[in-house]
Scaffold this motif. Sequence first.
Motif, PDB file in Angstrom:
ATOM      1  N   LEU A 289       0.842  -1.184   0.000  1.00 41.14           N
ATOM      2  CA  LEU A 289       0.000   0.000   0.000  1.00 41.14           C
ATOM      3  C   LEU A 289       0.881   1.239   0.000  1.00 41.14           C
ATOM      4  CD1 LEU A 289      -2.804   1.396   0.421  1.00 41.14           C
ATOM      5  CD2 LEU A 289      -2.354   1.219   2.866  1.00 41.14           C
ATOM      6  N   VAL A 290       0.532   2.193  -0.849  1.00 42.60           N
ATOM      7  CA  VAL A 290       1.192   3.491  -0.837  1.00 42.60           C
ATOM      8  C   VAL A 290       0.098   4.555  -0.781  1.00 42.60           C
ATOM      9  CG1 VAL A 290       1.361   3.693  -3.359  1.00 42.60           C
ATOM     10  CG2 VAL A 290       2.916   4.985  -1.935  1.00 42.60           C
ATOM     11  N   ILE A 291       0.291   5.532   0.102  1.00 42.96           N
ATOM     12  CA  ILE A 291      -0.664   6.633   0.241  1.00 42.96           C
ATOM     13  C   ILE A 291       0.073   7.916  -0.112  1.00 42.96           C
ATOM     14  CG2 ILE A 291      -2.172   7.906   1.805  1.00 42.96           C
ATOM     15  CD1 ILE A 291      -2.381   5.303   3.467  1.00 42.96           C
ATOM     16  N   LEU A 292      -0.445   8.621  -1.094  1.00 43.24           N
ATOM     17  CA  LEU A 292       0.148   9.886  -1.529  1.00 43.24           C
ATOM     18  C   LEU A 292      -0.712  11.015  -0.965  1.00 43.24           C
ATOM     19  CD1 LEU A 292       0.693   8.767  -5.209  1.00 43.24           C
ATOM     20  CD2 LEU A 292       2.383   8.786  -3.379  1.00 43.24           C
ATOM     21  N   GLU A 293      -0.095  11.889  -0.206  1.00 37.68           N
ATOM     22  CA  GLU A 293      -0.839  12.951   0.471  1.00 37.68           C
ATOM     23  C   GLU A 293      -0.561  14.312  -0.156  1.00 37.68           C
ATOM     24  OE1 GLU A 293       0.417  12.820   4.541  1.00 37.68           O
ATOM     25  OE2 GLU A 293      -1.099  11.348   5.057  1.00 37.68           O
TER      26      GLU A 293
ATOM     27  N   ALA B 284      -1.806  20.178  -3.705  1.00 35.63           N
ATOM     28  CA  ALA B 284      -1.345  21.315  -2.903  1.00 35.63           C
ATOM     29  C   ALA B 284       0.161  21.513  -3.046  1.00 35.63           C
ATOM     30  CB  ALA B 284      -1.710  21.109  -1.441  1.00 35.63           C
ATOM     31  N   ALA B 285       0.921  20.417  -3.098  1.00 33.78           N
ATOM     32  CA  ALA B 285       2.379  20.529  -3.253  1.00 33.78           C
ATOM     33  C   ALA B 285       2.753  21.121  -4.602  1.00 33.78           C
ATOM     34  CB  ALA B 285       3.024  19.151  -3.083  1.00 33.78           C
ATOM     35  N   VAL B 286       2.062  20.714  -5.650  1.00 33.58           N
ATOM     36  CA  VAL B 286       2.359  21.247  -6.986  1.00 33.58           C
ATOM     37  C   VAL B 286       1.985  22.722  -7.060  1.00 33.58           C
ATOM     38  CG1 VAL B 286       1.707  21.129  -9.432  1.00 33.58           C
ATOM     39  CG2 VAL B 286       2.241  19.040  -8.187  1.00 33.58           C
ATOM     40  N   LEU B 287       0.823  23.085  -6.515  1.00 32.42           N
ATOM     41  CA  LEU B 287       0.421  24.491  -6.527  1.00 32.42           C
ATOM     42  C   LEU B 287       1.376  25.351  -5.707  1.00 32.42           C
ATOM     43  CD1 LEU B 287      -3.463  24.195  -6.219  1.00 32.42           C
ATOM     44  CD2 LEU B 287      -2.127  24.922  -8.218  1.00 32.42           C
ATOM     45  N   SER B 288       1.817  24.837  -4.571  1.00 34.48           N
ATOM     46  CA  SER B 288       2.762  25.566  -3.728  1.00 34.48           C
ATOM     47  C   SER B 288       4.083  25.789  -4.462  1.00 34.48           C
ATOM     48  CB  SER B 288       2.990  24.797  -2.430  1.00 34.48           C
ATOM     49  OG  SER B 288       3.987  25.407  -1.661  1.00 34.48           O
TER      50      SER B 288
ATOM     51  N   LEU C 115       3.364  17.746 -14.143  1.00 32.52           N
ATOM     52  CA  LEU C 115       4.027  16.918 -13.138  1.00 32.52           C
ATOM     53  C   LEU C 115       2.982  16.189 -12.286  1.00 32.52           C
ATOM     54  CD1 LEU C 115       6.533  15.970 -11.583  1.00 32.52           C
ATOM     55  CD2 LEU C 115       6.372  18.071 -10.248  1.00 32.52           C
ATOM     56  N   LEU C 116       1.926  16.890 -11.927  1.00 29.17           N
ATOM     57  CA  LEU C 116       0.847  16.270 -11.156  1.00 29.17           C
ATOM     58  C   LEU C 116       0.244  15.101 -11.936  1.00 29.17           C
ATOM     59  CD1 LEU C 116      -1.030  16.217  -8.715  1.00 29.17           C
ATOM     60  CD2 LEU C 116      -2.449  17.904  -9.877  1.00 29.17           C
ATOM     61  N   SER C 117       0.038  15.292 -13.221  1.00 26.03           N
ATOM     62  CA  SER C 117      -0.505  14.210 -14.055  1.00 26.03           C
ATOM     63  C   SER C 117       0.446  13.024 -14.111  1.00 26.03           C
ATOM     64  CB  SER C 117      -0.769  14.711 -15.473  1.00 26.03           C
ATOM     65  OG  SER C 117      -1.735  15.724 -15.459  1.00 26.03           O
ATOM     66  N   VAL C 118       1.733  13.289 -14.173  1.00 21.95           N
ATOM     67  CA  VAL C 118       2.724  12.209 -14.211  1.00 21.95           C
ATOM     68  C   VAL C 118       2.696  11.422 -12.905  1.00 21.95           C
ATOM     69  CG1 VAL C 118       5.195  11.700 -14.278  1.00 21.95           C
ATOM     70  CG2 VAL C 118       4.208  13.300 -15.919  1.00 21.95           C
ATOM     71  N   VAL C 119       2.627  12.118 -11.774  1.00 22.17           N
ATOM     72  CA  VAL C 119       2.584  11.438 -10.472  1.00 22.17           C
ATOM     73  C   VAL C 119       1.312  10.604 -10.352  1.00 22.17           C
ATOM     74  CG1 VAL C 119       2.466  11.799  -7.979  1.00 22.17           C
ATOM     75  CG2 VAL C 119       4.054  13.129  -9.351  1.00 22.17           C
TER      76      VAL C 119
ATOM     77  N   ARG D  12      -1.395  -1.172  -3.938  1.00 23.50           N
ATOM     78  CA  ARG D  12      -2.680  -0.504  -3.804  1.00 23.50           C
ATOM     79  C   ARG D  12      -2.372   0.954  -3.506  1.00 23.50           C
ATOM     80  NH1 ARG D  12      -3.531  -3.913  -6.507  1.00 23.50           N
ATOM     81  NH2 ARG D  12      -4.366  -5.928  -5.947  1.00 23.50           N
ATOM     82  N   THR D  13      -2.919   1.846  -4.294  1.00 17.37           N
ATOM     83  CA  THR D  13      -2.587   3.264  -4.131  1.00 17.37           C
ATOM     84  C   THR D  13      -3.827   4.056  -3.725  1.00 17.37           C
ATOM     85  OG1 THR D  13      -2.945   3.708  -6.476  1.00 17.37           O
ATOM     86  CG2 THR D  13      -0.712   3.201  -5.808  1.00 17.37           C
ATOM     87  N   ARG D  14      -3.599   5.035  -2.897  1.00 17.19           N
ATOM     88  CA  ARG D  14      -4.639   5.991  -2.505  1.00 17.19           C
ATOM     89  C   ARG D  14      -4.020   7.371  -2.561  1.00 17.19           C
ATOM     90  NH1 ARG D  14      -9.372   4.473   0.154  1.00 17.19           N
ATOM     91  NH2 ARG D  14      -9.357   6.467   1.210  1.00 17.19           N
ATOM     92  N   ILE D  15      -4.815   8.327  -2.974  1.00 19.16           N
ATOM     93  CA  ILE D  15      -4.368   9.726  -2.995  1.00 19.16           C
ATOM     94  C   ILE D  15      -5.308  10.506  -2.089  1.00 19.16           C
ATOM     95  CG2 ILE D  15      -4.011  11.780  -4.411  1.00 19.16           C
ATOM     96  CD1 ILE D  15      -3.427   9.893  -6.776  1.00 19.16           C
ATOM     97  N   HIS D  16      -4.756  11.101  -1.055  1.00 20.47           N
ATOM     98  CA  HIS D  16      -5.540  11.908  -0.114  1.00 20.47           C
ATOM     99  C   HIS D  16      -5.229  13.373  -0.362  1.00 20.47           C
ATOM    100  CE1 HIS D  16      -5.694   8.300   2.883  1.00 20.47           C
ATOM    101  NE2 HIS D  16      -6.485   8.129   1.849  1.00 20.47           N
TER     102      HIS D  16
END
Length: 117
Positions: free
Chosen positions: A25-29, A33-37, A55-59, A73-77
């Motif tokens: 499991l990997v959770i990307l948080e 917000a990180a790309v906009l910042s 870059l966001l699309s690539v991630v 299993r991936t989740r993006i929060h």
Amino acid sequence: LEAPATALDEVAPQLSQRPAPPRRLVILEGLRAAVLSAARALPATPNLSAMLPRLLSVVELVALVLDLWAGWRTRIHEVRPASATSSFVKAIARIALEEAQKLCDISDIRVRSRGGA
């Protein structure tokens, strides 16, 4: 970004024929917000500012490939990422404990939780 999507279309039939890898499991948080910042912090260079949303699309594509190809299993929060991740992990742990208890009940094994409950 069409090239990676086309490549994924070409390999998709082969992915379903692979044996199932171990579950991970990997959770990307907070990706958005990180790309906009990062975009706001950089000087207004047209090429770079246009590249950051890609870059966001690539991630996001990497998260999909991790799921489909590597078996992760991936989740993006995005909304309240720390709270969402904490709630998600607690729910996973609760469900795992309930399933383990069911297995122990079936095999007549007694298990006590450390929390005293």
